[in-house]
Write an enzyme that holds these catalytic residues in place. Sequence first.
Site, short mmCIF file in Angstrom:
data_model
loop_
_atom_site.label_atom_id
_atom_site.label_comp_id
_atom_site.label_asym_id
_atom_site.label_seq_id
_atom_site.Cartn_x
_atom_site.Cartn_y
_atom_site.Cartn_z
N HIS A 167 0.71 -1.46 0.15
CA HIS A 167 -0.49 -0.11 0.35
C HIS A 167 0.91 1.04 0.16
O HIS A 167 0.06 2.34 -0.09
CB HIS A 167 -0.83 -0.33 1.29
CG HIS A 167 -1.67 -0.87 0.83
ND1 HIS A 167 -2.97 -1.31 0.42
CD2 HIS A 167 -2.19 -2.28 1.86
CE1 HIS A 167 -4.00 -2.15 0.81
NE2 HIS A 167 -3.03 -2.85 1.37
N LYS A 205 -7.20 -9.08 -7.24
CA LYS A 205 -8.01 -8.32 -6.39
C LYS A 205 -8.68 -7.66 -6.40
O LYS A 205 -8.24 -6.41 -7.42
CB LYS A 205 -6.46 -8.13 -5.08
CG LYS A 205 -7.30 -8.03 -4.06
CD LYS A 205 -5.76 -6.97 -3.29
CE LYS A 205 -6.15 -6.84 -1.59
NZ LYS A 205 -4.79 -6.25 -1.03
N TRP A 206 -10.09 -7.47 -6.59
CA TRP A 206 -10.37 -6.03 -6.58
C TRP A 206 -10.36 -5.23 -5.93
O TRP A 206 -10.73 -3.92 -7.29
CB TRP A 206 -12.13 -6.92 -5.95
CG TRP A 206 -13.19 -8.42 -6.08
CD1 TRP A 206 -13.16 -8.62 -5.53
CD2 TRP A 206 -13.56 -8.22 -7.62
NE1 TRP A 206 -13.76 -9.96 -6.04
CE2 TRP A 206 -14.20 -9.53 -7.62
CE3 TRP A 206 -13.72 -7.70 -8.92
CZ2 TRP A 206 -14.96 -9.86 -8.61
CZ3 TRP A 206 -15.04 -7.89 -9.57
CH2 TRP A 206 -15.02 -9.26 -8.91
N SER A 207 -9.91 -5.03 -5.82
CA SER A 207 -9.89 -3.33 -5.18
C SER A 207 -7.80 -3.37 -4.42
O SER A 207 -8.04 -3.72 -3.54
CB SER A 207 -10.63 -2.23 -4.73
OG SER A 207 -10.84 -2.53 -3.07
#
Length: 199
Positions: free
Chosen positions: A82, A115-117
């Site tokens: 991240h 991964k979706w987001s």
Amino acid sequence: METFPLLLLSLGLVLAEASESTMKIIKEEFTDEEMQYDMAKSGQEKQTIEILMNPILLVKNTSLSMSKDDMSSTLLTFRSLHYNDPKGNSSGNDKECCNDMTVWRKVSEANGSCKWSNNFIRSSTEVMRRVHRAPSCKFVQNPGISCCESLELENTVCQFTTGKQFPRCQYHSVTSLEKILTVLTGHSLMSWLVCGSKL
């Protein structure tokens, strides 16, 4: 308003009330020249990116009673998934940034599917370090609660569009300026990215 609860300790934004043992763990985690990481080749030249203290996304409040191993794992997880120092990424636009960063950082579900987001906080290490010195929140009047908010940081949310298996995932991105809002109440230390304006 969309919020992302974050584990504040990983940012190293420790308010005065944090325990001595917590401070010791954080100092141990953030030495070695601000954690220089060599990122592996991904069809491009090998790059080095400076990765500092980072939060991990959580869906509930987090207590300060974390073991050192759990905290180390948490820090490394967020660093790789991240955090993005702007100096370390030369990609020109957000879509390319999302697609390149998810491959580079190996962002996928446990089973290897897309991964979706995912979001990348883009900020210099200097800005991240100054968050704990940021002005106190004006709305907090309870003496048992400490609160401060950061300057605006760039946050890119990568939303899945096409593909099935990593690394063939494609993402649409939305970048906005957000502030880190940090609150310490008793033994609970919490932080959120609070939406600001879209870029």
